[in-house]
Design a protein around this motif. Structure first.
Motif, mmCIF file in Angstrom:
data_model
loop_
_atom_site.group_PDB
_atom_site.id
_atom_site.type_symbol
_atom_site.label_atom_id
_atom_site.label_comp_id
_atom_site.label_asym_id
_atom_site.label_seq_id
_atom_site.Cartn_x
_atom_site.Cartn_y
_atom_site.Cartn_z
ATOM 1 N N PHE A 8 83.575 11.601 -52.997
ATOM 2 C CA PHE A 8 82.678 12.214 -52.016
ATOM 3 C C PHE A 8 83.459 13.185 -51.136
ATOM 4 C CE2 PHE A 8 80.593 12.400 -47.870
ATOM 5 C CZ PHE A 8 79.324 12.806 -48.253
ATOM 6 N N ALA A 9 82.928 14.383 -50.978
ATOM 7 C CA ALA A 9 83.556 15.405 -50.125
ATOM 8 C C ALA A 9 82.993 15.265 -48.709
ATOM 9 C CB ALA A 9 83.272 16.791 -50.681
ATOM 10 N N PRO A 10 83.808 14.826 -47.744
ATOM 11 C CA PRO A 10 83.284 14.523 -46.411
ATOM 12 C C PRO A 10 83.099 15.706 -45.474
ATOM 13 C CG PRO A 10 85.595 13.971 -46.504
ATOM 14 C CD PRO A 10 85.201 14.418 -47.894
ATOM 15 N N VAL A 11 83.602 16.865 -45.826
ATOM 16 C CA VAL A 11 83.575 17.985 -44.890
ATOM 17 C C VAL A 11 82.227 18.712 -44.938
ATOM 18 C CG1 VAL A 11 84.639 20.183 -44.246
ATOM 19 C CG2 VAL A 11 86.069 18.272 -45.017
ATOM 20 N N LEU A 12 81.584 18.791 -43.784
ATOM 21 C CA LEU A 12 80.359 19.567 -43.638
ATOM 22 C C LEU A 12 80.764 21.038 -43.653
ATOM 23 C CD1 LEU A 12 77.256 19.378 -42.929
ATOM 24 C CD2 LEU A 12 77.973 19.627 -40.550
ATOM 25 N N THR A 13 80.319 21.768 -44.649
ATOM 26 C CA THR A 13 80.728 23.163 -44.792
ATOM 27 C C THR A 13 79.981 24.064 -43.809
ATOM 28 O OG1 THR A 13 79.032 23.725 -46.419
ATOM 29 C CG2 THR A 13 81.121 22.795 -47.272
ATOM 30 N N LEU A 25 83.678 8.193 -44.446
ATOM 31 C CA LEU A 25 82.409 7.598 -44.020
ATOM 32 C C LEU A 25 81.758 8.445 -42.931
ATOM 33 C CD1 LEU A 25 80.309 5.377 -44.154
ATOM 34 C CD2 LEU A 25 81.745 4.020 -42.609
ATOM 35 N N LYS A 26 82.550 8.942 -41.998
ATOM 36 C CA LYS A 26 82.008 9.834 -40.967
ATOM 37 C C LYS A 26 81.410 11.070 -41.626
ATOM 38 C CE LYS A 26 81.400 11.539 -36.757
ATOM 39 N NZ LYS A 26 80.600 12.729 -36.994
ATOM 40 N N GLY A 27 82.098 11.589 -42.639
ATOM 41 C CA GLY A 27 81.578 12.741 -43.366
ATOM 42 C C GLY A 27 80.281 12.433 -44.099
ATOM 43 N N PHE A 28 80.160 11.224 -44.631
ATOM 44 C CA PHE A 28 78.909 10.820 -45.278
ATOM 45 C C PHE A 28 77.766 10.868 -44.267
ATOM 46 C CE2 PHE A 28 75.644 7.863 -46.580
ATOM 47 C CZ PHE A 28 75.506 8.095 -47.937
ATOM 48 N N LEU A 29 78.008 10.311 -43.090
ATOM 49 C CA LEU A 29 76.967 10.326 -42.060
ATOM 50 C C LEU A 29 76.644 11.753 -41.628
ATOM 51 C CD1 LEU A 29 78.146 7.253 -39.978
ATOM 52 C CD2 LEU A 29 76.299 7.343 -41.658
#
Length: 192
Positions: free
Chosen positions: A44-49, A94-98
């Motif tokens: 999973f890529a957590p960074v919001l682009t 996990l923060k990136g998932f949220l």
């Protein structure tokens, strides 16, 4: 019961891995349909682009980059999060998932000035987590992970039955304490 287990620890030999395994095995033994989402193993890529942030409020196009994860979350009747507390917060993945999946019209509904829960399909919520320090240190720092699960995530799910199952002082716990905690996790998952 269809359950999404969100697991966020990169090391397969970690105690969190043992907690994760206990959660999955116990729920499966109960006959629950477990969707085991190991965020690290799935890459999973957590960074919001930048593009995702700019399109954050563009419903329904905002879900396109994470469509499969949104579908898994919306199919679940229970959500179990398994993660360590690092620096008094969630692991980045996990923060990136949220950040990327708990989107407008997914985890919350906007209507004028009102914000309403969007994940009312979730009837049961649990978090199994570990802290390096003692509970007093977590409390002194406001215990953000506990508050985020029991307030923000819980609200997004429409205030379901919720369990927060922490183990504090991981840096000093011996085998007996770890074994006892796994038994507690098993018991909590049997009654979730």
């Amino acid at each position: 019961m269809k359950t999404l287990v969100l697991y966020a620890h990169p090391c397969p030999e970690s105690f969190n891995a043992a907690v994760h395994q206990t959660v999955v095995e116990t729920l499966t033994a109960r006959g629950w349909d477990v969707d085991d989402c190991d965020l690290n193993a799935e890459g999973f890529a957590p960074v919001l682009t930048e593009a995702e942030r700019r399109g954050y409020h563009d419903i329904p196009d905002n879900i396109a980059p994470v469509r499969d994860y949104v579908a898994r979350l919306q199919a679940a009747e229970a959500l179990v999060m398994v993660f360590p507390v690092w620096n008094f917060g969630y692991p980045a993945i996990l923060k990136g998932f949220l950040d990327r999946v708990f989107l407008p019209d997914v985890s919350f509904k906007l209507g004028g000035r009102d914000v309403r829960p969007g994940l009312t399909n979730i009837k049961r919520l649990a978090a199994c987590t570990t802290y390096g320090g003692k509970r007093s240190r977590a409390m002194m720092n406001g215990d953000p992970p506990r508050k985020n699960v029991t307030r923000a995530v819980r609200y997004s799910c429409g205030w379901p039955k919720t369990r927060y199952i922490p183990l504090y002082d991981m840096n000093n716990n011996g085998p007996d304490v770890l074994k006892k905690h796994l038994a507690r996790v098993r018991k909590e998952m049997q009654t979730l």
